[in-house]
Design a protein around this motif. Structure first.
Motif, PDB file in Angstrom:
ATOM      1  N   VAL A 179      59.443  47.397 116.041  1.00 52.25           N
ATOM      2  CA  VAL A 179      60.722  47.028 115.244  1.00 52.25           C
ATOM      3  C   VAL A 179      61.810  46.137 116.022  1.00 52.25           C
ATOM      4  O   VAL A 179      62.095  45.223 115.788  1.00 52.25           O
ATOM      5  CB  VAL A 179      61.489  48.192 114.608  1.00 52.25           C
ATOM      6  N   ALA A 180      62.006  46.505 117.295  1.00 49.61           N
ATOM      7  CA  ALA A 180      62.956  46.113 118.257  1.00 49.61           C
ATOM      8  C   ALA A 180      62.300  44.544 118.759  1.00 49.61           C
ATOM      9  O   ALA A 180      63.104  43.615 118.453  1.00 49.61           O
ATOM     10  CB  ALA A 180      63.124  46.804 119.520  1.00 49.61           C
ATOM     11  N   ASP A 181      60.972  44.423 118.749  1.00 49.33           N
ATOM     12  CA  ASP A 181      60.454  43.222 119.012  1.00 49.33           C
ATOM     13  C   ASP A 181      60.482  41.969 117.940  1.00 49.33           C
ATOM     14  O   ASP A 181      60.731  40.933 117.867  1.00 49.33           O
ATOM     15  CB  ASP A 181      58.863  43.338 119.291  1.00 49.33           C
ATOM     16  N   PHE A 182      60.379  42.827 116.816  1.00 48.01           N
ATOM     17  CA  PHE A 182      60.381  41.813 115.505  1.00 48.01           C
ATOM     18  C   PHE A 182      61.792  41.322 115.152  1.00 48.01           C
ATOM     19  O   PHE A 182      61.939  40.261 115.038  1.00 48.01           O
ATOM     20  CB  PHE A 182      59.884  42.690 114.426  1.00 48.01           C
ATOM     21  N   MET A 183      62.812  42.228 115.457  1.00 51.89           N
ATOM     22  CA  MET A 183      64.150  42.043 115.525  1.00 51.89           C
ATOM     23  C   MET A 183      64.516  40.757 116.393  1.00 51.89           C
ATOM     24  O   MET A 183      65.140  40.044 116.287  1.00 51.89           O
ATOM     25  CB  MET A 183      64.989  43.079 115.736  1.00 51.89           C
ATOM     26  N   ALA A 301      71.141  41.874 102.467  1.00 53.30           N
ATOM     27  CA  ALA A 301      69.525  41.734 102.448  1.00 53.30           C
ATOM     28  C   ALA A 301      68.889  42.502 101.666  1.00 53.30           C
ATOM     29  O   ALA A 301      69.308  43.720 101.653  1.00 53.30           O
ATOM     30  CB  ALA A 301      69.215  41.629 104.056  1.00 53.30           C
ATOM     31  N   THR A 302      67.706  42.249 101.058  1.00 53.74           N
ATOM     32  CA  THR A 302      66.810  43.134 100.332  1.00 53.74           C
ATOM     33  C   THR A 302      66.162  44.155 101.298  1.00 53.74           C
ATOM     34  O   THR A 302      65.420  43.680 102.306  1.00 53.74           O
ATOM     35  CB  THR A 302      65.987  42.503  99.351  1.00 53.74           C
ATOM     36  N   PRO A 303      66.315  45.311 101.078  1.00 57.58           N
ATOM     37  CA  PRO A 303      65.426  46.195 102.093  1.00 57.58           C
ATOM     38  C   PRO A 303      64.128  46.213 101.903  1.00 57.58           C
ATOM     39  O   PRO A 303      63.578  46.066 100.908  1.00 57.58           O
ATOM     40  CB  PRO A 303      66.026  47.783 101.284  1.00 57.58           C
ATOM     41  N   GLU A 304      63.480  46.273 102.887  1.00 59.97           N
ATOM     42  CA  GLU A 304      62.065  46.068 103.271  1.00 59.97           C
ATOM     43  C   GLU A 304      61.435  47.106 104.252  1.00 59.97           C
ATOM     44  O   GLU A 304      62.132  47.423 105.053  1.00 59.97           O
ATOM     45  CB  GLU A 304      61.644  44.492 103.903  1.00 59.97           C
ATOM     46  N   PHE A 305      60.554  47.620 103.611  1.00 70.37           N
ATOM     47  CA  PHE A 305      59.518  48.668 104.680  1.00 70.37           C
ATOM     48  C   PHE A 305      58.842  47.803 105.776  1.00 70.37           C
ATOM     49  O   PHE A 305      58.384  46.812 105.518  1.00 70.37           O
ATOM     50  CB  PHE A 305      58.610  49.212 103.794  1.00 70.37           C
ATOM     51  N   PHE A 306      59.296  48.388 106.815  1.00 68.64           N
ATOM     52  CA  PHE A 306      58.322  47.673 108.058  1.00 68.64           C
ATOM     53  C   PHE A 306      57.151  48.562 108.250  1.00 68.64           C
ATOM     54  O   PHE A 306      57.056  49.652 108.106  1.00 68.64           O
ATOM     55  CB  PHE A 306      59.180  47.832 109.547  1.00 68.64           C
ATOM     56  N   PHE A 307      56.175  47.588 108.333  1.00 65.62           N
ATOM     57  CA  PHE A 307      54.608  47.968 108.319  1.00 65.62           C
ATOM     58  C   PHE A 307      54.222  47.726 109.868  1.00 65.62           C
ATOM     59  O   PHE A 307      53.781  46.619 110.149  1.00 65.62           O
ATOM     60  CB  PHE A 307      53.876  47.461 107.410  1.00 65.62           C
ATOM     61  N   ALA A 308      54.286  48.485 110.859  1.00 61.66           N
ATOM     62  CA  ALA A 308      53.919  48.427 112.277  1.00 61.66           C
ATOM     63  C   ALA A 308      52.696  47.667 112.382  1.00 61.66           C
ATOM     64  O   ALA A 308      52.429  46.736 113.245  1.00 61.66           O
ATOM     65  CB  ALA A 308      53.935  49.596 113.028  1.00 61.66           C
ATOM     66  N   PRO A 309      51.438  48.108 112.006  1.00 55.76           N
ATOM     67  CA  PRO A 309      50.149  47.489 111.972  1.00 55.76           C
ATOM     68  C   PRO A 309      50.124  46.073 111.530  1.00 55.76           C
ATOM     69  O   PRO A 309      49.512  45.267 112.254  1.00 55.76           O
ATOM     70  CB  PRO A 309      49.227  48.578 111.028  1.00 55.76           C
ATOM     71  N   GLY A 310      51.015  45.686 110.770  1.00 53.47           N
ATOM     72  CA  GLY A 310      50.748  44.083 110.376  1.00 53.47           C
ATOM     73  C   GLY A 310      51.568  43.537 111.553  1.00 53.47           C
ATOM     74  O   GLY A 310      51.104  42.315 111.806  1.00 53.47           O
ATOM     75  N   ARG A 315      51.448  39.770 116.726  1.00 49.35           N
ATOM     76  CA  ARG A 315      51.742  39.566 118.014  1.00 49.35           C
ATOM     77  C   ARG A 315      50.739  39.727 118.858  1.00 49.35           C
ATOM     78  O   ARG A 315      50.581  39.114 119.865  1.00 49.35           O
ATOM     79  CB  ARG A 315      52.740  40.887 118.596  1.00 49.35           C
ATOM     80  N   SER A 316      49.581  40.294 118.415  1.00 48.69           N
ATOM     81  CA  SER A 316      48.296  40.159 119.141  1.00 48.69           C
ATOM     82  C   SER A 316      47.508  38.697 119.267  1.00 48.69           C
ATOM     83  O   SER A 316      47.132  38.331 120.136  1.00 48.69           O
ATOM     84  CB  SER A 316      47.028  41.159 118.618  1.00 48.69           C
ATOM     85  N   LYS A 317      47.809  38.261 117.924  1.00 47.94           N
ATOM     86  CA  LYS A 317      47.444  36.881 117.873  1.00 47.94           C
ATOM     87  C   LYS A 317      48.397  36.037 118.740  1.00 47.94           C
ATOM     88  O   LYS A 317      47.675  34.860 119.149  1.00 47.94           O
ATOM     89  CB  LYS A 317      47.387  36.433 116.383  1.00 47.94           C
ATOM     90  N   PRO A 321      45.966  40.658 122.796  1.00 38.54           N
ATOM     91  CA  PRO A 321      46.013  41.974 122.823  1.00 38.54           C
ATOM     92  C   PRO A 321      46.254  42.802 124.317  1.00 38.54           C
ATOM     93  O   PRO A 321      47.276  43.737 124.371  1.00 38.54           O
ATOM     94  CB  PRO A 321      44.413  42.353 122.398  1.00 38.54           C
ATOM     95  N   ALA A 322      45.742  41.962 125.314  1.00 33.86           N
ATOM     96  CA  ALA A 322      46.223  42.413 126.558  1.00 33.86           C
ATOM     97  C   ALA A 322      47.597  42.524 126.982  1.00 33.86           C
ATOM     98  O   ALA A 322      48.359  43.446 127.544  1.00 33.86           O
ATOM     99  CB  ALA A 322      45.130  42.031 127.672  1.00 33.86           C
ATOM    100  N   GLU A 323      48.241  41.450 126.731  1.00 39.06           N
ATOM    101  CA  GLU A 323      49.474  41.046 127.008  1.00 39.06           C
ATOM    102  C   GLU A 323      50.341  42.158 126.032  1.00 39.06           C
ATOM    103  O   GLU A 323      51.411  42.461 126.890  1.00 39.06           O
ATOM    104  CB  GLU A 323      49.836  39.476 126.906  1.00 39.06           C
ATOM    105  N   LEU A 324      50.066  42.010 124.966  1.00 43.00           N
ATOM    106  CA  LEU A 324      50.914  42.796 123.981  1.00 43.00           C
ATOM    107  C   LEU A 324      51.118  44.285 124.553  1.00 43.00           C
ATOM    108  O   LEU A 324      51.878  45.042 124.536  1.00 43.00           O
ATOM    109  CB  LEU A 324      50.349  42.948 122.600  1.00 43.00           C
ATOM    110  N   MET A 325      49.658  44.824 124.907  1.00 45.89           N
ATOM    111  CA  MET A 325      49.798  46.318 125.378  1.00 45.89           C
ATOM    112  C   MET A 325      50.363  46.491 126.900  1.00 45.89           C
ATOM    113  O   MET A 325      50.937  47.417 126.885  1.00 45.89           O
ATOM    114  CB  MET A 325      48.160  46.507 125.326  1.00 45.89           C
TER     115      MET A 325
END
Length: 380
Positions: A179-183, A301-310, A315-317, A321-325
């Motif tokens: 969430v913080a990364d997305f923000m 702003a319209t409330p939105e559910f945050f879907f972490a796997p998405g 971010r993996s792309k 994946p290695a850098e993200l982890m």
């Protein structure tokens, strides 16, 4: 950190004789209604099947959120149950006690999602040095991360003495970090403050810890009056207010909100207070289970559910994946050390004790400084 963790003795032989498994289920339309289901695992394992003996699981407000969004986000599909009943997913540890997969051996220790149960039989696939997954048909269409079991032997920061802590924190910290990364990717939508509801919950604490590491944005914790002193003692929030003090906030300031409470009335009050200055509204959890509801036509702003796997996939792309982890793992190590200063673990063994602690957490009556670890096995 307590290194004297008690673990139920592992069953090391499965020769086709029946194994009796116990599972706690909740009624989908009434999460306070629970029952114990007894199953028998009979016969040998089919090709690529693996039997996991569930050891210890974390029980937090997140588990209540999984029930709240069980149909909307597919959480009830992880572990199928009889009509009207659901098996709540929980993070924790298990041992491989039988395997008919060439690359998975008896005795392996794994971390992932499990039901409140003593055993879980899976169809193993996507096997790598780091993990394997349940590729059963009922998993089709679900986010792959929820079907993955990480091998302790390949977990770079694995410490046996921190298993309970990892069960309690690792999954929720990942959500908060994402969430913080997305923000951050979106420059916090131009906001100068991040409002965090249900601030005493561990997911909110993790988010506060992440936001604190960002420049140019402050964190405002919102909690009940009884949890103000606890939230202030953590030191991970810039300010702590009660829900009754929302009207005292500066409505001219541009803000984002991350709603962990799931209370339609609280979210509505925040949106009406800030109106167009509410730049992003992120919904995560549902710790206020008695007031969960839909929110429509709110100002800002319209409330939105945050879907972490998405966001993980995005971010993996971008990073690989290695850098993200590596980024996530480094931040998580710092958070574990922070939690050493305040988090205490409480064990509950057996169906009766687990039911009692589940009801406390569901009702929001659990001590926020305590992490609940449960096991359907009796006291070892």
């Amino acid at each position: 950190w307590d290194t004297n963790r008690k673990t139920h003795a592992m069953t090391t032989i499965f020769d086709g004789e029946a194994i009796r498994a116990s599972t706690l289920e909740v009624r989908k339309d009434n999460w306070s209604d629970m029952r114990v289901v007894k199953d028998e695992i009979v016969g040998g394992l089919a090709e690529d099947e693996v039997l996991l003996q569930v050891d210890r699981l974390a029980l937090t407000a997140n588990n209540i959120s999984y029930a709240a969004s069980g149909d909307a986000l597919g959480y009830w599909r992880f572990f199928p149950a009889a009509d009207g009943w659901g098996r709540v997913p929980a993070m924790g540890w298990a041992d491989v006690v039988a395997s008919n997969h060439a690359d998975i051996v008896v005795g392996e220790r794994v971390w992932g999602f499990f039901p409140f149960s003593t055993h879980l039989k899976i169809l193993a696939g996507k096997v790598s040095q780091q993990s394997f997954s349940d590729v059963s048909v009922h998993r089709d269409g679900l986010a792959p991360v929820y079907a993955q079991f990480d091998r302790a032997s390949a977990y770079a920061i694995y410490e046996q003495a921190r298993e309970d802590q990892d069960s309690l924190l690792r999954g929720l910290y990942m959500t908060s970090w994402l969430v913080a990364d997305f923000m951050e990717m979106n420059d916090f939508f131009g906001a100068s403050s991040c409002l965090i509801t249900s601030a005493s919950s561990k997911t909110s604490i993790a988010l506060g810890h992440c936001v604190q590491r960002q420049d140019g944005v402050s964190s405002i914790a919102l909690t009940s009056a009884g949890n103000v002193a606890f939230c202030e003692s953590l030191g991970c929030y810039d300010s702590v207010l009660t829900y009754e003090q929302i009207s005292a906030l500066d409505g001219q300031e541009s803000v984002v909100v991350v709603d962990m409470a799931g209370s339609a009335s609280i979210l509505s009050e925040l949106h009406h207070h800030y109106a167009d200055n509410m730049k992003y509204s992120c919904r995560i959890g549902a710790t206020h289970v008695d007031s969960v509801g839909a929110v429509h036509d709110l100002p800002g702003a319209t409330p939105e559910f945050f879907f972490a796997p998405g966001h993980i996939q995005i971010r993996s792309k971008e990073l690989g994946p290695a850098e993200l982890m590596m980024r996530l793992g480094s931040a998580y190590v710092a958070f574990r050390q922070f939690c050493d200063t305040w988090l205490q673990v409480e064990d509950s063994f057996g169906a009766e004790a687990v039911t009692a602690v589940y009801q406390r957490v569901r009702a929001g009556k659990a001590d926020p400084a305590t992490g609940q670890i449960i096991s359907l096995w009796e006291q070892p």
